[in-house]
Design a protein around this motif. Structure first.
Motif, PDB file in Angstrom:
ATOM      1  N   GLU A 229       0.825  -1.247   0.185  1.00 28.45           N
ATOM      2  CA  GLU A 229      -0.097  -0.017  -0.082  1.00 28.45           C
ATOM      3  C   GLU A 229       0.978   1.244  -0.115  1.00 28.45           C
ATOM      4  O   GLU A 229       0.284   2.163   0.039  1.00 28.45           O
ATOM      5  CB  GLU A 229      -1.082  -0.107   1.261  1.00 28.45           C
ATOM      6  N   LEU A 230       2.231   1.059  -0.084  1.00 28.45           N
ATOM      7  CA  LEU A 230       3.083   2.352   0.074  1.00 28.45           C
ATOM      8  C   LEU A 230       3.879   2.412  -1.373  1.00 28.45           C
ATOM      9  O   LEU A 230       4.761   1.575  -1.451  1.00 28.45           O
ATOM     10  CB  LEU A 230       3.883   2.500   1.166  1.00 28.45           C
ATOM     11  N   PRO A 231       3.672   3.279  -2.159  1.00 30.04           N
ATOM     12  CA  PRO A 231       4.098   3.448  -3.235  1.00 30.04           C
ATOM     13  C   PRO A 231       5.794   3.760  -2.955  1.00 30.04           C
ATOM     14  O   PRO A 231       6.044   4.532  -2.130  1.00 30.04           O
ATOM     15  CB  PRO A 231       3.730   4.391  -4.095  1.00 30.04           C
ATOM     16  N   GLN A 232       6.876   3.296  -3.951  1.00 29.28           N
ATOM     17  CA  GLN A 232       8.072   3.716  -3.557  1.00 29.28           C
ATOM     18  C   GLN A 232       8.430   5.089  -3.378  1.00 29.28           C
ATOM     19  O   GLN A 232       9.040   5.775  -2.490  1.00 29.28           O
ATOM     20  CB  GLN A 232       8.853   3.251  -4.555  1.00 29.28           C
ATOM     21  N   MET A 233       7.954   5.952  -4.044  1.00 25.39           N
ATOM     22  CA  MET A 233       7.676   7.342  -4.143  1.00 25.39           C
ATOM     23  C   MET A 233       7.574   8.008  -2.718  1.00 25.39           C
ATOM     24  O   MET A 233       8.247   8.774  -2.362  1.00 25.39           O
ATOM     25  CB  MET A 233       6.899   8.006  -5.169  1.00 25.39           C
ATOM     26  N   ASP A 234       6.283   7.580  -2.182  1.00 27.28           N
ATOM     27  CA  ASP A 234       5.995   7.861  -0.809  1.00 27.28           C
ATOM     28  C   ASP A 234       7.114   7.377   0.036  1.00 27.28           C
ATOM     29  O   ASP A 234       7.377   8.108   0.768  1.00 27.28           O
ATOM     30  CB  ASP A 234       4.534   7.352  -0.473  1.00 27.28           C
ATOM     31  N   LEU A 235       7.678   6.395  -0.053  1.00 28.59           N
ATOM     32  CA  LEU A 235       8.478   5.829   0.731  1.00 28.59           C
ATOM     33  C   LEU A 235       9.676   6.706   0.945  1.00 28.59           C
ATOM     34  O   LEU A 235      10.237   7.191   1.885  1.00 28.59           O
ATOM     35  CB  LEU A 235       8.912   4.382   0.611  1.00 28.59           C
ATOM     36  N   VAL A 236      10.338   7.063  -0.189  1.00 32.61           N
ATOM     37  CA  VAL A 236      11.397   7.975  -0.257  1.00 32.61           C
ATOM     38  C   VAL A 236      11.209   9.068   0.431  1.00 32.61           C
ATOM     39  O   VAL A 236      11.770   9.590   1.161  1.00 32.61           O
ATOM     40  CB  VAL A 236      11.675   8.248  -1.786  1.00 32.61           C
ATOM     41  N   ALA A 495      12.737  19.184  -7.474  1.00 31.94           N
ATOM     42  CA  ALA A 495      13.076  17.929  -6.366  1.00 31.94           C
ATOM     43  C   ALA A 495      12.196  16.758  -6.810  1.00 31.94           C
ATOM     44  O   ALA A 495      12.655  15.701  -6.553  1.00 31.94           O
ATOM     45  CB  ALA A 495      13.126  18.537  -5.190  1.00 31.94           C
ATOM     46  N   ASP A 496      10.848  17.053  -6.969  1.00 27.26           N
ATOM     47  CA  ASP A 496       9.802  15.856  -7.021  1.00 27.26           C
ATOM     48  C   ASP A 496      10.262  14.911  -8.364  1.00 27.26           C
ATOM     49  O   ASP A 496      10.108  13.918  -7.972  1.00 27.26           O
ATOM     50  CB  ASP A 496       8.682  16.497  -7.241  1.00 27.26           C
ATOM     51  N   ARG A 497      10.682  15.682  -9.372  1.00 29.54           N
ATOM     52  CA  ARG A 497      10.935  14.942 -10.479  1.00 29.54           C
ATOM     53  C   ARG A 497      12.339  13.942 -10.176  1.00 29.54           C
ATOM     54  O   ARG A 497      12.481  12.885 -10.396  1.00 29.54           O
ATOM     55  CB  ARG A 497      11.415  15.803 -11.678  1.00 29.54           C
ATOM     56  N   VAL A 498      13.123  14.417  -9.472  1.00 33.29           N
ATOM     57  CA  VAL A 498      14.451  13.741  -9.031  1.00 33.29           C
ATOM     58  C   VAL A 498      14.194  12.687  -8.427  1.00 33.29           C
ATOM     59  O   VAL A 498      14.453  11.421  -8.503  1.00 33.29           O
ATOM     60  CB  VAL A 498      15.641  14.623  -8.742  1.00 33.29           C
ATOM     61  N   MET A 499      13.270  12.849  -7.225  1.00 39.23           N
ATOM     62  CA  MET A 499      12.701  12.079  -6.231  1.00 39.23           C
ATOM     63  C   MET A 499      12.055  10.896  -6.881  1.00 39.23           C
ATOM     64  O   MET A 499      12.172   9.679  -6.812  1.00 39.23           O
ATOM     65  CB  MET A 499      11.954  12.661  -5.144  1.00 39.23           C
ATOM     66  N   GLN A 500      11.148  11.063  -7.893  1.00 36.56           N
ATOM     67  CA  GLN A 500      10.415  10.277  -8.825  1.00 36.56           C
ATOM     68  C   GLN A 500      11.457   9.286  -9.623  1.00 36.56           C
ATOM     69  O   GLN A 500      11.289   8.383  -9.790  1.00 36.56           O
ATOM     70  CB  GLN A 500       9.657  11.042  -9.689  1.00 36.56           C
ATOM     71  N   ALA A 501      12.519   9.925 -10.137  1.00 34.26           N
ATOM     72  CA  ALA A 501      13.575   9.272 -10.720  1.00 34.26           C
ATOM     73  C   ALA A 501      14.376   8.309  -9.687  1.00 34.26           C
ATOM     74  O   ALA A 501      14.236   7.044 -10.090  1.00 34.26           O
ATOM     75  CB  ALA A 501      14.480  10.146 -11.350  1.00 34.26           C
ATOM     76  N   ILE A 502      14.501   8.738  -8.374  1.00 37.23           N
ATOM     77  CA  ILE A 502      15.264   7.732  -7.550  1.00 37.23           C
ATOM     78  C   ILE A 502      14.179   6.773  -7.363  1.00 37.23           C
ATOM     79  O   ILE A 502      14.387   5.464  -7.188  1.00 37.23           O
ATOM     80  CB  ILE A 502      15.594   8.606  -6.142  1.00 37.23           C
ATOM     81  N   ALA A 503      12.862   6.957  -7.175  1.00 38.69           N
ATOM     82  CA  ALA A 503      11.980   5.792  -6.549  1.00 38.69           C
ATOM     83  C   ALA A 503      11.613   4.857  -7.775  1.00 38.69           C
ATOM     84  O   ALA A 503      11.390   3.895  -7.581  1.00 38.69           O
ATOM     85  CB  ALA A 503      10.670   6.673  -6.149  1.00 38.69           C
TER      86      ALA A 503
END
Lengths: 509, 336
Positions: A229-236, A495-503
């Motif tokens: 239930e926790l997308p990677q994006m949210d976890l990061v 930052a969101d787009r980079v974080m998305q890339a990380i996730a």
């Protein structure tokens, strides 16, 4: 579907070290037969929590309950007897003894005091077969791969006790197939009802194996989630706790002249450069006047990448071209000869000599590159020191003051001055702004921008995404020790787009 | 990873990328010593008349029984990764105390257990200091060495002859068989070797010795009694030194504060040449026996040669020691 009873329950755990609150009111529970991941950046309190659980530390506040009973372990041995076993990143076994002995030592089957070797070998072979491992148990442990050694450690832990198994970074030195093998063992154990606490930096692995996860940040529990239930994006973002509100743009986003940088001569080009266990092979090109920022979570391989480019670690894959010619980076001295400078992340331990004066620290690298037989005259030293103290606004402006007495930001500037004096073509700066105040931070960022404006290539490493975005022309994204994406830092990168890339691991989400 | 070794044990499929089969990897240093011993013996037989007499071989045991016993204790210590520099001094102290007390007409039945107890106590004390105060074994046993040697000189400034009946009979008694003979000391030494070999291979304390030598930190985390074991090995070494001292006093029929000068180094050399790693955790008692034989054989060859100064013994031991340490380094590096 009643609520399952937790085999382990930790409530309100608090632990303070002198000057640091490591854990603050942390709750944690572990259900039988689940694989539970403990997530958080370095320093979030994961290892402290594990050490409280296994009795290495005693908690200042809170309670630990094992199968409903309050417990207070005084050491790992006691915890083990009660059913909590830990397998650490480094295998804690004796490499010189046989596999069978490593499983049974201290509990060897005996008859009239004489160890029964054949029974011991037979029983350990059976035990390992339950973990899908069919090996010669009479061979010394050191002849097997690390993955097998880890499995042997698990076999020992499981045979000693089976309630809770703590795996602390078990996969960090394993390759992909070894990880698969380990995961099979983990699943089998959890099917048998063993509760497994799994700690790893590798998000993919956590998502593959864990049923639930607890996220810690700065010693606090952020929450407990079902993995599904926790997308990677949210976890990061929960792990980093993005602090987008702070640090108003001291410097306008550089956002300029990528074209110039692209056309400029290439300073360094890495092709398929990599080192087993440190970072997977990557390609990276840095042009004159370009600032390349490395983004990624802690432990994603940022420093490892930089160390390869500086020759501090030997690459075992690929090669490097400097100024168009292939170069073997045998060590930092070779790199320095090609005018690559590396300002270390750890300025106290690896960079500055705290008892030497500002002047002495500044001329250290230049002296080293000239060789000790050609000393720099005292007058020249003073000239250089004065020049850089002025240029970098080092305070107090006293070249003879021991570096120990300077603030963190000024120490960092001394370190930068040391490398700038050698007039590098490529300057690698690893976490130059960590632990220094906002003003000094901005100054260092401005300095880097000026230097790149003058044609110097810069590789900039920072844990702060915002900072990377502010300084860099190009952002290289790292994850799980892999360079997954290089993004131009244009107007709509945030930052969101980079974080998305990380996730997302580099795939467009 | 399928090996092409036809050995039937290996025909089970190896599940993971696992070990590459190497026959008796751990035995290589011992086998090297055995080969060296055979080579030296062959050279001796080829070059010197009368060398092939079995009694020559037996005399090596007779002359070195005390060293063998001391080296057994040293093997325990070195297997844990430690070192015991006090053994030579404890041997000397044992001879001096025994000779003095026997000279005062104490019964041998009292003197013998007493000197063994003294040696064991010295070892035990050093073990406790090493464990509880975390003093490096080198320093703690160096202190023990000075202490014991100093005590010798305090008790007596010169050699004391032993005339006690039991001692002289032990010294002169020979077990004869088929024209050959050995002394009782050899029998005692062999018994000590057999017991020690059993302890190391088949008892928990023996395996704990190996575990501590392999990785003391891990041994602790695995719940092994590290402290007790570590203290025990120094007590064992102390006991063996005292017993070695008793055997030496049988052999010399005297107590002398100058006895056994540098014996600790001979014992260490024998253990290392026998293939035990100085860093601990790997080695066999059988290797130590071979190491003592190598040292004895060098002496014998030099005696037979007749023209060489006895210092050549030292030079050859030095060279061999160097060669074996290098060999160990090569073997352990390949094992990684």
């Amino acid at each position: 579907m009643g609520q399952p009873v937790p085999v382990l329950e930790m409530t309100g755990i608090g632990k303070t070290f002198p000057g640091v609150v490591a854990l603050d009111d942390v709750d944690f529970r572990l259900l039988p037969g689940e694989v539970h991941a403990l997530m958080g950046e370095n320093g979030a309190g994961k290892s402290t929590l594990i050490k409280v659980l296994t009795g290495v530390y005693s908690n200042d506040a809170g309670e630990v309950r094992l199968a409903g009973e309050p417990v207070r372990f005084t050491g790992p041995l006691q915890a083990q007897r009660a059913g909590v076993s830990t397998v650490y990143q480094e295998v804690n076994l004796c490499p010189n003894l046989s596999v069978a002995e490593n499983i049974f030592i201290g509990r060897e089957p005996r008859r009239f005091g004489k160890i029964q070797w054949s029974r011991m070998r037979k029983r350990s072979a059976e035990l390992l077969r339950r973990l899908d491992l069919d090996i010669d148990v009479s061979a010394p442990l050191s002849t097997y791969s690390l993955a097998v050694q880890q499995m042997v450690a698990i076999a020992r832990a499981v045979d000693v006790s089976v309630k809770v198994l703590v795996l602390d970074e078990p996969t960090s030195s394993l390759d992909t197939s070894e990880v698969d093998q380990l995961f099979r063992v983990i699943r089998r154990l959890s099917d048998d009802g063993v509760a497994i606490l799994f700690v790893s930096h590798f998000l993919d692995q956590v998502y593959e194996i864990a049923d639930r996860m607890t996220v810690l940040r700065n010693g606090r529990r952020i929450g407990e989630y079902r993995t599904a239930e926790l997308p990677q994006m949210d976890l990061v973002s929960k792990m980093i706790g993005k602090e987008l509100e702070t640090l108003e743009q001291l410097e306008e986003r550089t956002g300029r002249t990528h074209d110039r940088a692209r056309d400029a001569p290439v300073v360094i080009q890495a092709e398929g450069l990599g080192r087993v266990g440190a970072i997977e092979p990557f390609d990276l090109t840095i042009h004159e006047g370009e600032v390349v920022g490395l983004a990624g979570l802690l432990g994603s391989g940022r420093t490892e990448l930089a160390r390869l480019l500086f020759g501090a670690d030997r690459a075992d894959h690929g090669g490097v071209q400097i100024g168009g010619r292939p170069v073997t980076l045998r060590g930092p001295r070779t790199a320095m000869r090609h005018r690559i400078a590396f300002s270390s992340e750890n300025r106290r331990a690896e960079g500055l000599v705290e008892d030497l004066s500002v002047r002495e620290n500044i001329v250290l690298a230049l002296q080293a590159s000239r060789g000790w037989l050609r000393p720099i005259s005292r007058r020249r030293q003073e000239e250089l020191a004065d020049k850089y103290i002025k240029a970098l606004h080092i305070r107090p402006a006293d070249p003879e003051r021991p570096v120990r007495n300077l603030s963190g930001g000024n120490q960092q500037k001394v370190l930068l001055a040391r490398w700038l004096i050698t007039e590098p073509r490529l300057l690698i700066v690893d976490e130059p702004t960590r632990g220094i105040d906002v003003g000094a931070k901005a100054e260092i960022q401005r300095l880097l921008a000026e230097l790149s404006g003058g044609g110097m290539a810069v590789l900039f490493i920072s844990a702060e995404l915002e900072e990377v975005l502010r300084v860099s022309h190009t952002v290289a994204v790292l994850r799980d020790r892999r360079l997954i994406q290089q993004i131009d830092n244009d107007a709509d990168l945030d930052a969101d787009r980079v974080m998305q890339a990380i996730a997302s691991g580099g795939q467009p989400a | 990873m399928i090996t092409d070794t036809p050995a039937p044990v290996q025909n089970r499929p190896v599940a993971t990328k696992g070990r590459v089969y190497r026959p008796n990897q751990r035995h290589i240093p011992v086998l090297a010593t055995l080969a060296l011993l055979a080579l030296m013996y062959g050279l001796g037989v080829a070059n010197y008349e009368g060398f092939s007499d079995t009694q020559v071989l037996l005399n090596i045991f007779v002359d070195n029984a005390f060293l063998l016993v001391v080296a057994v204790g040293m093997t325990f210590v070195i297997l844990t990764g430690g070192i015991d520099l006090s053994v030579g001094a404890v041997v000397a102290l044992t001879t001096v105390v025994a000779a003095t007390l026997l000279g005062k007409d104490w019964p041998p039945g009292v003197v013998l257990p007493l000197v063994l107890l003294i040696g064991t106590t010295i070892g035990l004390a050093m073990g406790c200091i090493i464990h509880f105060f975390e003093i490096p074994p080198f320093i703690a046993t160096l202190a023990g060495m000075f202490l014991a040697r100093g005590l010798c000189h305090l008790i007596s400034k010169e050699a004391i002859p032993i005339t006690d009946g039991f001692w002289t009979s032990m010294a002169q008694e020979r077990l004869r068989f088929g024209g050959f003979f050995i002394s009782l000391s050899v029998v005692i030494a062999v018994v000590v070797v057999l017991i020690a070999a059993f302890v190391l291979a088949y008892t928990r304390i023996g395996r704990n010795v190996y575990a501590i030598g392999g990785n003391a930190q891990s041994a602790l985390l695995m719940g092994l009694p590290v402290g007790r074991t570590r203290i025990s090995v120094y007590a064992i070494s102390g006991f063996c030194s005292a017993l070695g001292g008793v055997l030496l006093s049988f052999y010399m029929l005297s107590g002398d504060p100058l006895h056994a000068q540098g014996l600790e180094l001979d014992a260490i050399a024998a253990v290392v040449i026998g293939g035990t790693l100085l860093s601990g955790g790997s080695g066999f008692l059988f290797g130590t026996v071979l190491g003592v034989l190598v040292l004895g054989l060098i002496q014998t060859i030099i005696t037979f040669q007749g023209t060489l100064s006895s210092w050549w013994t030292r030079i050859v031991i030095g060279g061999l020691l160097f060669a074996f340490v290098l060999l160990q380094r090569l073997v352990t590096r390949r094992a990684r």
